[in-house]
Design a protein around this motif. Structure first.
Motif, PDB file in Angstrom:
ATOM      1  N   HIS A   1      76.534  24.548  19.999  1.00 35.14           N
ATOM      2  CA  HIS A   1      77.950  24.913  19.899  1.00 35.14           C
ATOM      3  C   HIS A   1      78.479  24.488  18.531  1.00 35.14           C
ATOM      4  O   HIS A   1      78.076  23.451  17.999  1.00 35.14           O
ATOM      5  N   GLU A   2      79.363  25.274  17.982  1.00 31.38           N
ATOM      6  CA  GLU A   2      80.038  24.925  16.740  1.00 31.38           C
ATOM      7  C   GLU A   2      81.524  24.722  17.039  1.00 31.38           C
ATOM      8  O   GLU A   2      82.185  25.626  17.559  1.00 31.38           O
ATOM      9  N   LEU A   3      81.999  23.528  16.722  1.00 35.80           N
ATOM     10  CA  LEU A   3      83.406  23.210  16.972  1.00 35.80           C
ATOM     11  C   LEU A   3      84.095  22.932  15.639  1.00 35.80           C
ATOM     12  O   LEU A   3      83.680  22.043  14.883  1.00 35.80           O
ATOM     13  N   THR A   4      85.097  23.731  15.349  1.00 40.11           N
ATOM     14  CA  THR A   4      85.846  23.537  14.101  1.00 40.11           C
ATOM     15  C   THR A   4      86.635  22.238  14.168  1.00 40.11           C
ATOM     16  O   THR A   4      87.317  21.964  15.160  1.00 40.11           O
ATOM     17  N   ILE A   5      86.521  21.421  13.128  1.00 43.42           N
ATOM     18  CA  ILE A   5      87.247  20.151  13.086  1.00 43.42           C
ATOM     19  C   ILE A   5      88.742  20.422  12.924  1.00 43.42           C
ATOM     20  O   ILE A   5      89.156  21.172  12.048  1.00 43.42           O
ATOM     21  N   LYS A   6      89.520  19.813  13.793  1.00 46.21           N
ATOM     22  CA  LYS A   6      90.982  19.915  13.728  1.00 46.21           C
ATOM     23  C   LYS A   6      91.543  18.506  13.629  1.00 46.21           C
ATOM     24  O   LYS A   6      91.207  17.661  14.452  1.00 46.21           O
ATOM     25  N   GLU A   7      92.362  18.286  12.646  1.00 49.24           N
ATOM     26  CA  GLU A   7      92.965  16.962  12.460  1.00 49.24           C
ATOM     27  C   GLU A   7      94.473  17.102  12.340  1.00 49.24           C
ATOM     28  O   GLU A   7      94.975  18.043  11.732  1.00 49.24           O
ATOM     29  N   TYR A   8      95.158  16.157  12.951  1.00 50.38           N
ATOM     30  CA  TYR A   8      96.612  16.146  12.887  1.00 50.38           C
ATOM     31  C   TYR A   8      97.089  14.701  12.861  1.00 50.38           C
ATOM     32  O   TYR A   8      96.696  13.894  13.703  1.00 50.38           O
ATOM     33  N   ARG A   9      97.885  14.378  11.848  1.00 50.75           N
ATOM     34  CA  ARG A   9      98.408  13.016  11.658  1.00 50.75           C
ATOM     35  C   ARG A   9      97.290  11.977  11.653  1.00 50.75           C
ATOM     36  O   ARG A   9      97.375  10.918  12.267  1.00 50.75           O
ATOM     37  N   GLY A  10      96.217  12.330  10.968  1.00 50.09           N
ATOM     38  CA  GLY A  10      95.129  11.388  10.788  1.00 50.09           C
ATOM     39  C   GLY A  10      94.199  11.247  11.977  1.00 50.09           C
ATOM     40  O   GLY A  10      93.326  10.369  11.980  1.00 50.09           O
ATOM     41  N   GLN A  11      94.350  12.080  13.014  1.00 51.37           N
ATOM     42  CA  GLN A  11      93.482  11.999  14.195  1.00 51.37           C
ATOM     43  C   GLN A  11      92.814  13.346  14.446  1.00 51.37           C
ATOM     44  O   GLN A  11      93.422  14.397  14.204  1.00 51.37           O
ATOM     45  N   ARG A  12      91.603  13.287  14.959  1.00 52.07           N
ATOM     46  CA  ARG A  12      90.949  14.524  15.374  1.00 52.07           C
ATOM     47  C   ARG A  12      91.487  14.931  16.737  1.00 52.07           C
ATOM     48  O   ARG A  12      91.697  14.091  17.623  1.00 52.07           O
ATOM     49  N   VAL A  13      91.706  16.221  16.884  1.00 56.96           N
ATOM     50  CA  VAL A  13      92.315  16.742  18.102  1.00 56.96           C
ATOM     51  C   VAL A  13      91.567  17.979  18.564  1.00 56.96           C
ATOM     52  O   VAL A  13      90.806  18.580  17.803  1.00 56.96           O
TER      53      VAL A  13
END
Length: 278
Positions: free
Chosen positions: A14-26
């Motif tokens: 599986h490929e999961l795109t990295i999502k970050e918001y306010r310094g955290q991965r979400v």
């Protein structure tokens, strides 16, 4: 958000795109449904049914500004920008999937925790620049909202505020938006209330008011009329406040009144009266 995390779940890649918001991965509800092989909408439904247990800013973030959502790259599967999106942190994700107890769920959780949420891989400079751009955009938006509020206050309370106060609000709003002062700020003259001056003289405000009326001191030369809250209700009442010249004029008038009382109350010397009559 171009970085990809590769996960192996039940012998499938599986490929999961990295999502970050306010310094955290979400992660999004869509990520959870796809990785756990659940019908679309399952994660969102579970979240809504148990939302009271989630803490915003700790377990999830709610984005409802289309510009921000578009800038961060979140789009609907069929295209277009959603009006609102929920982003789950690691704690929020683990709370949401507590009810997923099948073998696949355990594998997904282990993969996400070890290789996504707690990955030591640093974001690229491009990711850092995006985060900085996001911070700057949010700061601009906050300043714009504050400036609009100040201008609205100047409009809503124009009948209650002095011209100087309105000018201060408009000048402050302009400075917030432009980042530097463009309009001159008025020189604010010091004023004193009748209560303040009365306390200084050791008399009541009502008595001071009578003195002011007697000597005609409630004029533009000595101060100005303003709207103030009534001490006995929530109504706005007209009240006169005194400038430096008005304060001094009141003190002088009070002293003249005191001198008159002293002269009037001087006791008569009976001895002198007897000598005068002899």
């Amino acid at each position: 958000m171009n970085n990809i995390v590769h996960l192996t779940i039940a012998d499938r890649k599986h490929e999961l795109t990295i999502k970050e918001y306010r310094g955290q991965r979400v992660v999004t509800f869509r990520d959870i449904d796809e990785l756990h092989r659940r019908p679309e909408g399952t994660a969102g439904r579970n979240f809504r049914e148990n939302r009271q247990h989630f803490i915003e800013g700790e377990d999830y973030f709610e984005l409802n500004q289309p510009d921000e959502i578009r800038r961060l790259g979140f789009e609907r599967p069929q295209g277009g920008t959603p009006n609102k999106i929920i982003l789950l942190t690691e704690s929020g994700y683990l709370m949401l999937v507590k009810s997923f107890t099948d073998d696949l769920a355990w594998q997904v959780q282990r993969q996400l925790v070890n290789h996504y949420f707690r990955s030591k891989t640093l974001t690229t400079p491009k990711d850092n620049s995006l985060r900085q751009a996001e911070i700057e955009a949010r700061l601009r938006n906050a300043k714009t909202r504050q400036a609009k509020l100040m201008k609205q206050m100047a409009e809503d309370f124009k009948d209650m505020l002095s011209p100087e106060s309105i000018q201060l609000l408009v000048a402050g709003a302009t400075e917030l938006i432009m980042g530097r002062p463009l309009l001159p700020k008025p020189q604010i003259e010091v004023h004193f209330t009748a209560t303040e001056i009365a306390e200084e003289l050791g008399i009541s405000a009502n008595r001071l008011g009578r003195i002011a009326n007697k000597y005609g001191l409630k004029t533009p030369e000595y101060g100005k009329w303003v709207l103030d809250k009534s001490p006995h209700s929530n109504k706005q009442v007209r009240s006169f406040i005194y400038n430096v010249r008005g304060r001094q004029a009141l003190i002088d008038a009070y002293n003249r009144e005191a001198e008159v009382r002293v002269v009037t109350l001087v006791p008569v010397d009976s001895t002198n009266m007897e000598k005068g009559s002899s």
